[in-house]
Design an enzyme around this catalytic site. Structure first.
Site, PDB file in Angstrom:
ATOM      1  CB  SER A 179      -0.943   0.008   1.211  1.00 54.56           C
ATOM      2  OG  SER A 179      -0.202  -0.079   2.418  1.00 54.56           O
ATOM      3  CG  HIS A 207      -3.830  -1.028  -1.994  1.00 54.03           C
ATOM      4  ND1 HIS A 207      -4.280   0.270  -1.923  1.00 54.03           N
ATOM      5  CD2 HIS A 207      -3.599  -1.413  -0.712  1.00 54.03           C
ATOM      6  CE1 HIS A 207      -4.313   0.659  -0.657  1.00 54.03           C
ATOM      7  NE2 HIS A 207      -3.906  -0.346   0.095  1.00 54.03           N
ATOM      8  CE  LYS A 239      -7.223   0.160   0.631  1.00 53.78           C
ATOM      9  NZ  LYS A 239      -8.141  -0.176   1.754  1.00 53.78           N
TER      10      LYS A 239
END
Length: 386
Positions: A179, A207, A239
């Site tokens: 990240s 991610h 996300k």
């Protein structure tokens, strides 16, 4: 006499002197590439809304429709009366999306990692974690009470040496996309190693989902791997999905074990069913609108080319996370403030989030950014960085 336990003045002052003090900023309005921050309009280059779905009209409409049908609160945990048809449908769709037998929703990504790791390991076991893993993965390993070891970042030789001496059941845990650095775990080598040592493998692809892979299937799809290769897969929904919550995906038996033993699943209120409905809409968009991934990659390439021409110190990342390494926390904070003066919001990431001496500007891209905004950011970086 004042209670000394509550005297935090010295510690807070020291954090400020070390340029490690954290302050919140107030955002008004929906997430997007433009944000109203403390009353100012800034171009947002620090969000994890990689595909620009957090304020997509179809996702918002699905959320509103979900509220009309299910109300706001879920009322209870999944195992009492909080597991709705929306939750169940989303779990089935996430299982199909990830190519797994089943998926299980958690209320947050942090809770997913705490619950899964601590449910699968005990005192007589071993957990091995990448040194740069997210805090939730590290805390999950510590909570399990297993023997806890960290291996050098993405270092297969160090991992192999530690696996050779692992006691009891062993579980290897790693981010898929890291990240703060934006690089990928060496997943094919990790799969080969864990299969050879008959150990478990857990990948948190928070991610990577939506961003990597032809269909947005994340780091596992990127490397052409399957459920047999990566048996325990964790994903977050806040996300690239643009909503909220998280899930674990894997075999039928794995999910049943988590339903029985994952304390952060059993003993917490289910996320609102309306959020599940919104996520179902974002999942459809994520799969059908491949242009979002293509646009994202185009923007990343444009930024990296311009940054390299300026001599900025980039990291080994082709993902939406593009850190610019500065090193000193004070200089990084100052650069972030100067960028704000030029109209850009870019976060200054400092220890303990990253190792000492590696403070950086963490620049993240969205499919909704434009090429002209990327060029303007590059111009601003040239002005604020020496």
């Amino acid at each position: 006499m004042a209670n000394a336990f509550y005297d935090f003045t010295g510690e807070l002052r020291q954090l400020e002197q070390d340029n490690l003090y954290r302050r919140r900023r107030v955002v008004d309005g929906p997430q997007g590439f433009m944000l109203n921050v403390d009353g100012r309009q800034l171009i947002n280059f620090c969000s994890n809304d990689y595909l620009g779905l957090a304020n997509h009209p179809e996702v918002a409409a699905a959320f509103k429709s979900g509220v009309d049908r299910y109300g706001v609160g879920s009322g209870s945990s999944h195992l009492i009366c909080g597991h709705s048809g929306a939750h169940h449908a989303l779990e089935e769709e996430l299982a199909a999306f990830t190519g797994r037998e089943r998926a299980l929703l958690f209320s947050t990504g942090y809770m997913a990692n705490l619950g899964v790791i601590s449910a699968l390991l005990g005192r007589s076991d071993t957990v091995l974690e990448d040194r740069l893993n997210h805090a939730s993965l590290l805390d999950g390993g510590l909570l399990s009470r297993a023997r806890f070891q960290r291996y050098r970042h993405a270092d297969i030789e160090d991992l192999q040496a530690k696996l050779s001496n692992a006691a009891g059941k062993a579980l290897v845990v790693s981010d898929g996309v890291f990240s703060m650095d934006g690089d990928l775990a060496p997943l094919p080598a990790m799969v080969e190693l864990t299969e050879r040592h008959h150990t478990g493998l857990l990948i948190d692809d928070a991610h990577g989902f939506g961003v990597l892979g032809k269909n947005g299937g994340g780091v596992v799809e990127h490397f052409g791997l399957t459920q047999d290769d990566v048996p325990i897969l964790i994903g977050t929904l806040g996300k690239a999905f643009g909503t909220f919550g998280a899930f674990a995906a894997g075999s039928e038996d794995l999910i049943e074990m988590l339903i029985q033993k994952a304390r952060s699943y059993v003993f917490t209120t289910a996320l609102p069913a309306a959020v599940a409905e919104a996520t179902r809409a974002s999942l459809r968009l994520l799969q059908t609108e491949s242009w979002r991934r293509e646009q994202l990659q185009n923007l990343v390439r444009r930024f990296r080319q311009g940054a390299q021409q300026q001599g900025l110190q980039l990291m080994d990342s082709f993902t939406a996370i593009q850190p610019v390494l500065i090193g000193d926390s004070g200089q990084t904070l100052a650069a972030s403030r100067r960028l704000s003066e030029h109209g850009f919001w870019v976060s200054a990431i400092r220890p303990p989030t990253v190792p000492a001496g590696s403070a950086r500007l963490r620049i993240t891209f969205s499919a909704n950014h434009t090429e002209s905004q990327v060029d303007a950011l590059l111009d601003a970086l040239a002005k604020v960085l020496p």
